[in-house]
Motif scaffolding. Structure first.
Motif, mmCIF file in Angstrom:
data_model
loop_
_atom_site.group_PDB
_atom_site.id
_atom_site.type_symbol
_atom_site.label_atom_id
_atom_site.label_comp_id
_atom_site.label_asym_id
_atom_site.label_seq_id
_atom_site.Cartn_x
_atom_site.Cartn_y
_atom_site.Cartn_z
ATOM 1 N N GLU A 1 0.829 -1.071 0.128
ATOM 2 C CA GLU A 1 0.047 -0.042 -0.057
ATOM 3 C C GLU A 1 0.760 1.191 0.053
ATOM 4 O O GLU A 1 2.094 1.142 0.287
ATOM 5 C CB GLU A 1 -1.010 -0.122 1.218
ATOM 6 N N ASP A 2 0.149 2.374 -0.179
ATOM 7 C CA ASP A 2 0.903 3.635 -0.079
ATOM 8 C C ASP A 2 1.394 4.015 1.201
ATOM 9 O O ASP A 2 0.448 4.812 2.074
ATOM 10 C CB ASP A 2 -0.054 4.694 -0.684
ATOM 11 N N GLU A 3 2.516 3.634 1.695
ATOM 12 C CA GLU A 3 2.730 3.793 3.115
ATOM 13 C C GLU A 3 3.036 5.254 3.542
ATOM 14 O O GLU A 3 2.704 5.682 4.533
ATOM 15 C CB GLU A 3 4.265 3.113 3.557
ATOM 16 N N SER B 1 0.989 -4.057 6.946
ATOM 17 C CA SER B 1 1.209 -5.623 6.899
ATOM 18 C C SER B 1 -0.048 -6.437 6.692
ATOM 19 O O SER B 1 -0.371 -7.459 6.196
ATOM 20 C CB SER B 1 1.974 -6.155 8.385
ATOM 21 N N ILE B 2 -1.036 -5.687 7.473
ATOM 22 C CA ILE B 2 -2.366 -6.349 7.504
ATOM 23 C C ILE B 2 -2.990 -6.206 5.842
ATOM 24 O O ILE B 2 -3.480 -7.586 5.474
ATOM 25 C CB ILE B 2 -3.434 -5.474 8.170
ATOM 26 N N TYR B 3 -2.501 -5.264 5.205
ATOM 27 C CA TYR B 3 -3.079 -5.183 3.751
ATOM 28 C C TYR B 3 -2.154 -6.309 3.122
ATOM 29 O O TYR B 3 -2.870 -7.044 1.981
ATOM 30 C CB TYR B 3 -2.902 -3.983 3.118
ATOM 31 N N SER C 1 -8.582 5.157 -0.529
ATOM 32 C CA SER C 1 -7.637 4.253 -1.350
ATOM 33 C C SER C 1 -8.842 3.292 -2.009
ATOM 34 O O SER C 1 -8.657 2.969 -3.359
ATOM 35 C CB SER C 1 -6.880 3.182 -0.839
ATOM 36 N N ASN C 2 -10.024 3.031 -1.645
ATOM 37 C CA ASN C 2 -11.078 2.310 -1.976
ATOM 38 C C ASN C 2 -12.283 3.033 -2.375
ATOM 39 O O ASN C 2 -13.309 2.352 -2.996
ATOM 40 C CB ASN C 2 -11.453 1.127 -0.957
ATOM 41 N N GLY C 3 -12.294 4.178 -1.818
ATOM 42 C CA GLY C 3 -13.807 5.089 -2.062
ATOM 43 C C GLY C 3 -15.037 4.277 -1.667
ATOM 44 O O GLY C 3 -15.919 4.769 -2.009
#
Length: 235
Positions: free
Chosen positions: A143-145, A181-183, A219-221
Protein backbone atom coordinates in the motif's frame (compact mmCIF):
# COMPACT_ATOMS: atom_id res chain seq x y z
CA UNK A 1 -15.18 6.08 23.60
CA UNK A 2 -18.05 3.78 22.68
CA UNK A 3 -20.00 6.77 21.38
CA UNK A 4 -17.06 7.99 19.31
CA UNK A 5 -16.61 4.55 17.76
CA UNK A 6 -20.31 4.18 17.00
CA UNK A 7 -20.34 7.50 15.17
CA UNK A 8 -17.57 6.26 12.86
CA UNK A 9 -19.64 3.41 11.46
CA UNK A 10 -23.17 3.10 10.18
CA UNK A 11 -23.78 -0.43 8.98
CA UNK A 12 -23.09 -2.47 12.11
CA UNK A 13 -24.45 -5.64 10.53
CA UNK A 14 -21.18 -5.97 8.62
CA UNK A 15 -19.30 -6.40 11.88
CA UNK A 16 -21.48 -9.10 13.36
CA UNK A 17 -20.40 -12.72 13.13
CA UNK A 18 -18.25 -15.48 14.56
CA UNK A 19 -14.55 -14.77 14.66
CA UNK A 20 -13.29 -18.17 13.54
CA UNK A 21 -10.22 -17.76 11.32
CA UNK A 22 -9.96 -14.03 12.12
CA UNK A 23 -6.49 -13.10 13.41
CA UNK A 24 -6.19 -10.11 15.73
CA UNK A 25 -2.74 -8.55 16.01
CA UNK A 26 -2.51 -6.65 19.30
CA UNK A 27 -0.93 -3.24 19.71
CA UNK A 28 1.72 -2.54 22.39
CA UNK A 29 -0.65 -1.06 25.04
CA UNK A 30 -2.42 -4.43 25.24
CA UNK A 31 0.77 -5.93 26.65
CA UNK A 32 1.10 -3.14 29.21
CA UNK A 33 -2.52 -3.49 30.31
CA UNK A 34 -2.31 -7.27 30.56
CA UNK A 35 0.78 -7.11 32.80
CA UNK A 36 -1.01 -4.67 35.10
CA UNK A 37 0.53 -1.32 34.23
CA UNK A 38 -2.88 0.35 34.51
CA UNK A 39 -4.01 -1.54 37.59
CA UNK A 40 -5.34 -4.99 38.39
CA UNK A 41 -8.92 -4.14 37.45
CA UNK A 42 -8.02 -3.11 33.91
CA UNK A 43 -5.73 -6.14 33.58
CA UNK A 44 -8.67 -8.35 34.56
CA UNK A 45 -10.93 -6.66 31.99
CA UNK A 46 -8.41 -7.19 29.21
CA UNK A 47 -7.81 -10.80 30.20
CA UNK A 48 -11.56 -11.37 29.92
CA UNK A 49 -11.63 -9.59 26.56
CA UNK A 50 -8.81 -11.73 25.14
CA UNK A 51 -10.49 -14.86 26.51
CA UNK A 52 -13.76 -13.87 24.80
CA UNK A 53 -12.01 -13.40 21.46
CA UNK A 54 -10.29 -16.77 21.88
CA UNK A 55 -13.58 -18.50 22.76
CA UNK A 56 -15.17 -16.98 19.65
CA UNK A 57 -12.54 -18.74 17.55
CA UNK A 58 -10.19 -15.81 16.90
CA UNK A 59 -6.44 -16.23 16.93
CA UNK A 60 -4.47 -13.75 19.04
CA UNK A 61 -1.13 -12.65 17.60
CA UNK A 62 1.61 -10.08 18.02
CA UNK A 63 3.86 -8.73 15.32
CA UNK A 64 7.45 -9.17 16.47
CA UNK A 65 8.06 -5.44 16.13
CA UNK A 66 5.19 -4.83 18.57
CA UNK A 67 6.56 -7.39 21.03
CA UNK A 68 10.04 -5.88 20.82
CA UNK A 69 8.64 -2.37 21.24
CA UNK A 70 7.12 -3.31 24.60
CA UNK A 71 10.51 -4.47 25.85
CA UNK A 72 12.27 -1.39 24.48
CA UNK A 73 9.83 0.96 26.23
CA UNK A 74 10.17 -0.84 29.55
CA UNK A 75 13.95 -1.03 29.27
CA UNK A 76 14.03 2.72 28.63
CA UNK A 77 11.95 3.14 31.79
CA UNK A 78 14.54 1.06 33.62
CA UNK A 79 17.19 3.62 32.64
CA UNK A 80 15.14 6.68 33.63
CA UNK A 81 12.87 5.75 36.52
CA UNK A 82 15.41 6.74 39.21
CA UNK A 83 17.45 9.11 37.05
CA UNK A 84 17.91 12.64 38.44
CA UNK A 85 17.77 13.97 34.87
CA UNK A 86 14.21 12.67 34.37
CA UNK A 87 12.10 15.16 32.39
CA UNK A 88 8.32 14.44 32.40
CA UNK A 89 7.82 16.54 29.26
CA UNK A 90 9.99 14.09 27.31
CA UNK A 91 8.87 10.90 29.03
CA UNK A 92 6.60 8.21 27.62
CA UNK A 93 3.22 7.64 29.29
CA UNK A 94 4.57 4.40 30.77
CA UNK A 95 7.62 6.12 32.27
CA UNK A 96 5.46 8.90 33.74
CA UNK A 97 3.23 6.22 35.30
CA UNK A 98 6.22 4.59 36.97
CA UNK A 99 7.64 7.85 38.29
CA UNK A 100 4.31 9.25 39.49
CA UNK A 101 3.67 6.02 41.42
CA UNK A 102 7.17 5.94 42.96
CA UNK A 103 8.28 2.75 41.24
CA UNK A 104 11.91 1.69 41.51
CA UNK A 105 14.16 -0.06 39.00
CA UNK A 106 13.42 -3.34 40.76
CA UNK A 107 9.68 -2.80 40.25
CA UNK A 108 10.16 -2.09 36.53
CA UNK A 109 12.35 -5.18 36.15
CA UNK A 110 9.58 -7.29 37.70
CA UNK A 111 7.18 -6.12 34.98
CA UNK A 112 9.75 -6.94 32.29
CA UNK A 113 10.26 -10.41 33.76
CA UNK A 114 6.56 -11.27 33.70
CA UNK A 115 5.74 -10.28 30.09
CA UNK A 116 6.21 -13.71 28.51
CA UNK A 117 4.35 -15.52 31.29
CA UNK A 118 1.39 -13.13 31.12
CA UNK A 119 1.25 -13.39 27.33
CA UNK A 120 1.31 -17.19 27.52
CA UNK A 121 -1.54 -17.10 30.05
CA UNK A 122 -3.51 -15.09 27.49
CA UNK A 123 -3.13 -17.49 24.54
CA UNK A 124 -0.04 -15.74 23.14
CA UNK A 125 2.73 -18.33 23.02
CA UNK A 126 6.06 -17.78 21.27
CA UNK A 127 4.49 -19.22 18.09
CA UNK A 128 1.90 -16.41 18.20
CA UNK A 129 4.62 -13.76 17.87
CA UNK A 130 5.09 -13.42 14.13
CA UNK A 131 7.31 -11.53 11.72
CA UNK A 132 5.72 -8.91 9.52
CA UNK A 133 5.28 -10.11 5.93
CA UNK A 134 8.07 -9.46 3.46
CA UNK A 135 7.22 -6.43 1.34
CA UNK A 136 9.51 -7.31 -1.57
CA UNK A 137 8.00 -10.74 -2.17
CA UNK A 138 4.49 -9.28 -1.78
CA UNK A 139 5.00 -6.12 -3.82
CA UNK A 140 1.63 -6.46 -5.58
CA UNK A 141 -0.13 -6.02 -2.23
CA UNK A 142 1.94 -3.11 -0.95
CA UNK A 143 0.00 0.00 0.00
CA UNK A 144 0.95 3.67 -0.13
CA UNK A 145 2.86 3.85 3.15
CA UNK A 146 3.68 7.54 2.81
CA UNK A 147 -0.07 8.24 2.57
CA UNK A 148 -0.79 6.09 5.61
CA UNK A 149 1.87 7.96 7.60
CA UNK A 150 0.57 11.32 6.40
CA UNK A 151 -2.94 10.44 7.60
CA UNK A 152 -1.68 9.19 10.99
CA UNK A 153 0.36 12.35 11.53
CA UNK A 154 -2.62 14.50 10.48
CA UNK A 155 -4.93 12.81 12.98
CA UNK A 156 -2.37 13.09 15.77
CA UNK A 157 -1.80 16.79 15.04
CA UNK A 158 -5.53 17.45 15.05
CA UNK A 159 -5.62 16.41 18.73
CA UNK A 160 -2.12 17.65 19.58
CA UNK A 161 -0.78 20.54 17.46
CA UNK A 162 2.65 20.06 19.05
CA UNK A 163 3.00 16.46 17.90
CA UNK A 164 6.54 16.05 16.51
CA UNK A 165 6.69 13.40 13.78
CA UNK A 166 10.50 13.58 13.70
CA UNK A 167 10.79 12.81 17.39
CA UNK A 168 8.23 10.01 17.08
CA UNK A 169 9.64 8.62 13.83
CA UNK A 170 10.29 5.12 15.22
CA UNK A 171 6.80 4.82 16.68
CA UNK A 172 5.25 6.09 13.44
CA UNK A 173 7.26 3.57 11.42
CA UNK A 174 5.88 0.74 13.53
CA UNK A 175 2.32 2.06 13.21
CA UNK A 176 2.65 2.22 9.43
CA UNK A 177 4.28 -1.23 9.31
CA UNK A 178 1.39 -2.70 11.30
CA UNK A 179 -1.31 -1.31 9.01
CA UNK A 180 0.60 -2.04 5.79
CA UNK A 181 1.27 -5.61 6.98
CA UNK A 182 -2.45 -6.28 7.40
CA UNK A 183 -3.07 -5.27 3.78
CA UNK A 184 -0.33 -7.63 2.61
CA UNK A 185 -1.76 -10.48 4.69
CA UNK A 186 -5.21 -9.83 3.20
CA UNK A 187 -3.69 -10.22 -0.29
CA UNK A 188 -5.72 -7.49 -1.93
CA UNK A 189 -9.07 -8.51 -0.49
CA UNK A 190 -11.38 -5.81 0.88
CA UNK A 191 -13.70 -7.73 3.24
CA UNK A 192 -17.19 -6.40 3.80
CA UNK A 193 -17.81 -8.40 6.99
CA UNK A 194 -15.61 -8.90 10.02
CA UNK A 195 -15.88 -12.69 9.76
CA UNK A 196 -14.23 -12.43 6.35
CA UNK A 197 -11.55 -9.95 7.39
CA UNK A 198 -8.90 -12.61 8.04
CA UNK A 199 -6.45 -10.17 9.63
CA UNK A 200 -7.08 -7.10 11.82
CA UNK A 201 -4.67 -4.92 13.74
CA UNK A 202 -6.38 -4.06 17.02
CA UNK A 203 -5.27 -0.96 18.90
CA UNK A 204 -6.23 1.09 21.94
CA UNK A 205 -5.27 4.17 19.90
CA UNK A 206 -8.39 5.77 18.42
CA UNK A 207 -6.30 8.12 16.30
CA UNK A 208 -4.52 5.27 14.58
CA UNK A 209 -7.81 3.51 13.87
CA UNK A 210 -9.30 6.73 12.47
CA UNK A 211 -6.30 7.21 10.19
CA UNK A 212 -6.68 3.62 9.00
CA UNK A 213 -10.35 4.21 8.18
CA UNK A 214 -9.50 7.42 6.34
CA UNK A 215 -6.94 5.53 4.29
CA UNK A 216 -9.46 2.80 3.50
CA UNK A 217 -11.93 5.43 2.28
CA UNK A 218 -9.33 7.28 0.21
CA UNK A 219 -7.88 4.18 -1.42
CA UNK A 220 -11.08 2.23 -2.06
CA UNK A 221 -13.66 5.01 -2.15
CA UNK A 222 -16.08 2.94 -0.12
CA UNK A 223 -17.16 2.77 3.51
CA UNK A 224 -18.29 -0.84 3.09
CA UNK A 225 -14.98 -2.61 3.73
CA UNK A 226 -13.39 -3.45 7.08
CA UNK A 227 -10.37 -1.21 7.75
CA UNK A 228 -7.01 -2.79 8.53
CA UNK A 229 -7.12 -1.36 12.05
CA UNK A 230 -9.95 -1.30 14.61
CA UNK A 231 -10.00 -0.18 18.23
CA UNK A 232 -10.41 -2.62 21.10
CA UNK A 233 -13.48 -0.63 22.21
CA UNK A 234 -15.16 -1.06 18.84
CA UNK A 235 -14.40 -4.79 18.68
Amino acid sequence: NLMANSLSYRDFARFVGKLKDVCFYLDTPFIFRLIGLEGDERASVYEEFIKTLHNEGACILLFRHTYEESYEILEECLNWVENVSYDPSKASAVLRYFVENNYTKIDVQRYINRIDTILSNNFIESSNIVEKPDKQSSAEYNEDESKIEELIVGVYKDSNPFFDETEKATTLRRDVDSIASIYILRKGKHPRHIKDAGHIFMTTNGGMALASRKYELSSNGSSHSIPACLTDTFV
